[in-house]
Motif scaffolding. Structure first.
Motif, PDB file in Angstrom:
ATOM      1  N   PHE A 188       0.773  -1.048   0.021  1.00  0.00           N
ATOM      2  CA  PHE A 188       0.128   0.021  -0.063  1.00  0.00           C
ATOM      3  C   PHE A 188       1.006   1.169   0.048  1.00  0.00           C
ATOM      4  O   PHE A 188       1.324   1.678   1.134  1.00  0.00           O
ATOM      5  CB  PHE A 188      -0.958   0.030   1.294  1.00  0.00           C
ATOM      6  CG  PHE A 188      -1.902  -1.120   1.037  1.00  0.00           C
ATOM      7  CD1 PHE A 188      -2.958  -0.893   0.484  1.00  0.00           C
ATOM      8  CD2 PHE A 188      -1.793  -2.068   2.287  1.00  0.00           C
ATOM      9  CE1 PHE A 188      -4.019  -1.832   0.669  1.00  0.00           C
ATOM     10  CE2 PHE A 188      -2.749  -3.020   2.451  1.00  0.00           C
ATOM     11  CZ  PHE A 188      -3.840  -2.976   1.460  1.00  0.00           C
ATOM     12  N   VAL A 227       3.941   0.950   2.197  1.00  0.00           N
ATOM     13  CA  VAL A 227       3.825   0.030   3.496  1.00  0.00           C
ATOM     14  C   VAL A 227       3.692  -1.350   2.661  1.00  0.00           C
ATOM     15  O   VAL A 227       2.835  -1.519   1.791  1.00  0.00           O
ATOM     16  CB  VAL A 227       2.636   0.257   4.053  1.00  0.00           C
ATOM     17  CG1 VAL A 227       2.318  -0.878   5.118  1.00  0.00           C
ATOM     18  CG2 VAL A 227       2.717   1.641   4.714  1.00  0.00           C
ATOM     19  N   ALA A 237       2.110  -4.401   3.214  1.00  0.00           N
ATOM     20  CA  ALA A 237       1.618  -5.172   4.209  1.00  0.00           C
ATOM     21  C   ALA A 237       1.655  -6.592   4.298  1.00  0.00           C
ATOM     22  O   ALA A 237       1.634  -7.357   5.483  1.00  0.00           O
ATOM     23  CB  ALA A 237      -0.177  -4.744   4.037  1.00  0.00           C
ATOM     24  N   PRO A 285       0.414 -10.650  15.728  1.00  0.00           N
ATOM     25  CA  PRO A 285       0.348  -9.434  16.323  1.00  0.00           C
ATOM     26  C   PRO A 285      -0.402  -8.360  15.356  1.00  0.00           C
ATOM     27  O   PRO A 285      -0.410  -8.552  14.177  1.00  0.00           O
ATOM     28  CB  PRO A 285       1.740  -8.795  16.633  1.00  0.00           C
ATOM     29  CG  PRO A 285       2.816  -9.683  15.880  1.00  0.00           C
ATOM     30  CD  PRO A 285       2.116 -10.882  15.509  1.00  0.00           C
ATOM     31  N   ASN A 286      -1.016  -7.404  16.092  1.00  0.00           N
ATOM     32  CA  ASN A 286      -1.672  -6.363  15.081  1.00  0.00           C
ATOM     33  C   ASN A 286      -0.735  -5.896  14.085  1.00  0.00           C
ATOM     34  O   ASN A 286       0.434  -5.570  14.364  1.00  0.00           O
ATOM     35  CB  ASN A 286      -1.864  -4.880  16.112  1.00  0.00           C
ATOM     36  CG  ASN A 286      -3.290  -5.233  16.696  1.00  0.00           C
ATOM     37  OD1 ASN A 286      -4.114  -5.991  16.213  1.00  0.00           O
ATOM     38  ND2 ASN A 286      -3.713  -4.616  17.709  1.00  0.00           N
ATOM     39  N   GLY A 287      -1.234  -5.608  13.076  1.00  0.00           N
ATOM     40  CA  GLY A 287      -0.348  -4.954  12.035  1.00  0.00           C
ATOM     41  C   GLY A 287       0.458  -6.177  11.052  1.00  0.00           C
ATOM     42  O   GLY A 287       1.104  -5.823  10.340  1.00  0.00           O
ATOM     43  N   ALA A 288       0.134  -7.481  11.484  1.00  0.00           N
ATOM     44  CA  ALA A 288       0.960  -8.400  10.955  1.00  0.00           C
ATOM     45  C   ALA A 288       0.663  -8.746   9.310  1.00  0.00           C
ATOM     46  O   ALA A 288       1.323  -9.246   8.652  1.00  0.00           O
ATOM     47  CB  ALA A 288       0.803  -9.938  11.616  1.00  0.00           C
ATOM     48  N   GLY A 289      -0.415  -8.101   8.818  1.00  0.00           N
ATOM     49  CA  GLY A 289      -0.791  -8.317   7.579  1.00  0.00           C
ATOM     50  C   GLY A 289      -2.148  -9.489   7.422  1.00  0.00           C
ATOM     51  O   GLY A 289      -2.325  -9.995   6.303  1.00  0.00           O
ATOM     52  N   LYS A 290      -2.668  -9.821   8.651  1.00  0.00           N
ATOM     53  CA  LYS A 290      -3.464 -11.038   8.387  1.00  0.00           C
ATOM     54  C   LYS A 290      -4.735 -10.509   7.714  1.00  0.00           C
ATOM     55  O   LYS A 290      -5.413 -11.313   6.722  1.00  0.00           O
ATOM     56  CB  LYS A 290      -4.042 -11.464  10.004  1.00  0.00           C
ATOM     57  CG  LYS A 290      -2.977 -11.666  10.873  1.00  0.00           C
ATOM     58  CD  LYS A 290      -3.411 -12.167  12.186  1.00  0.00           C
ATOM     59  CE  LYS A 290      -3.931 -11.184  13.111  1.00  0.00           C
ATOM     60  NZ  LYS A 290      -3.213  -9.846  13.487  1.00  0.00           N
ATOM     61  N   SER A 291      -5.383  -9.507   8.012  1.00  0.00           N
ATOM     62  CA  SER A 291      -6.511  -9.081   7.275  1.00  0.00           C
ATOM     63  C   SER A 291      -6.243  -8.735   5.875  1.00  0.00           C
ATOM     64  O   SER A 291      -7.208  -8.931   4.923  1.00  0.00           O
ATOM     65  CB  SER A 291      -6.923  -7.795   7.815  1.00  0.00           C
ATOM     66  OG  SER A 291      -7.551  -8.202   9.343  1.00  0.00           O
ATOM     67  N   THR A 292      -5.206  -8.161   5.605  1.00  0.00           N
ATOM     68  CA  THR A 292      -4.716  -8.002   4.166  1.00  0.00           C
ATOM     69  C   THR A 292      -4.587  -9.207   3.479  1.00  0.00           C
ATOM     70  O   THR A 292      -5.142  -9.294   2.073  1.00  0.00           O
ATOM     71  CB  THR A 292      -3.343  -6.980   4.196  1.00  0.00           C
ATOM     72  OG1 THR A 292      -3.592  -5.797   4.992  1.00  0.00           O
ATOM     73  CG2 THR A 292      -3.094  -6.672   2.610  1.00  0.00           C
TER      74      THR A 292
END
Ligand SMILES: Nc1ncnc2c1ncn2[C@@H]1O[C@H](COP(=O)(O)OP(=O)(O)O)[C@@H](O)[C@H]1O
Ligand SMILES: [Mg+2]
Length: 256
Positions: free
Chosen positions: A18, A21, A23, A42-49
């Motif tokens: 992005f 970034v 992701a 952890p948060n921001g690891a890229g799971k949702s992306t």
């Protein structure tokens, strides 16, 4: 010992940028048929992306997604859903103004003849149309003990019941694989355990899933295997009992 099932989903070296970034930074994993594969980190690891890329909602910058023997890289979400891989969606504002039953009816695939359900029950559909859909919706409602809420406006449901409705909507497409991003977020513990039970029942009937979940006790109970991401990369893959003791996994959670 039971034989290891074959992969239904293979994600190979997926990257997504992005702007500046990165992701997702070269993620590779497989999800097996009939299993709930956990995606943690952890948060921001890229799971949702990564889930968005798998579902077709986010285009990958590089890499390949193979699902059910076909290359689905870059296909739009509705075409991937038609092949049986369906992501749950947070209910949008307009769905809050529909009843629970209406929510399920509008979630059914439009091109019934081409869906998995349509392939099985095509003739029934062409003959009976709406009635069959209503029957299917009521069967789903019964199964999740939501029949008494059939005429309730979706907007009036509790947080947990809304999450359940999201899952029920996805099931109306008769998926082979469900993609769940934090299905227990904002759900009270009692209903969360109920939903957990429902998901395991569906798994035992052969529905495969990939589930992002931050509560590791849930992951330990339902997920096998588990894929651990940190900073866009997959850093471990295996049984939860095994990966949770690995130093790189412990470090990732500490560093975040
Ligand atoms: N649409 C976007 N635009 C810019 N950056 C994004 C976007 N979506 C996610 N990111 C960034 O990508 C990284 C991974 O985010 P995300 O996939 O949401 O992680 P997770 O679900 O593991 O918490 C984060 O640094 C996040 O800020
Ligand atoms: Mg996320």
């Amino acid at each position: 010992m039971a034989a290891t099932p074959d992969p239904l989903l293979t994600v190979s070296d997926v990257r997504r940028d992005f702007g500046g970034v990165r992701a997702v930074d070269g993620a590779t994993f497989t999800a097996l048929r009939g299993r709930i594969t956990g995606l943690i980190g952890p948060n921001g690891a890229g799971k949702s992306t990564l889930m968005g890329v798998v579902a077709g909602a986010i285009k990958p910058s590089a890499g390949r997604i193979e699902y059910d023997g076909a290359d689905v890289t870059g296909l739009p979400p509705h075409r991937i859903a038609r092949r049986g891989m369906v992501r749950t969606f947070q209910l949008s504002a307009e769905f809050a103004r529909l009843t629970v039953l209406e929510n399920l009816l509008v979630a059914a695939p439009a091109q019934r003849g081409e869906s998995l359900w349509g392939a099985e029950l095509g003739r029934l559909y062409w003959g009976a149309g709406e009635d069959v859909l209503v029957g299917q919706a009521r069967a789903v409602l019964d199964r999740f003990s939501m029949a008494p809420k059939e005429d309730e406006l979706a907007g009036n449901l509790s947080g947990g019941q809304k999450r359940l409705l999201e899952i029920m909507r996805a099931l109306m497409a008769r998926p082979k694989m469900l993609l769940l991003d934090e299905p227990f977020a904002g759900v009270n513990p009692t209903l969360a355990r109920e939903i957990e039970r429902y998901l395991m029942d569906l798994r035992d009937e052969g529905l495969s899933m990939v589930m992002v979940e931050h509560e590791l006790s849930v992951v330990e109970r339902v997920c096998d295997p588990v894929v651990v991401m940190a900073q866009g990369r997959v850093i471990a893959e295996g049984a939860m009992a095994d990966v949770r003791t690995r130093q790189e996994v412990l470090d990732a959670y500490l560093i975040g």
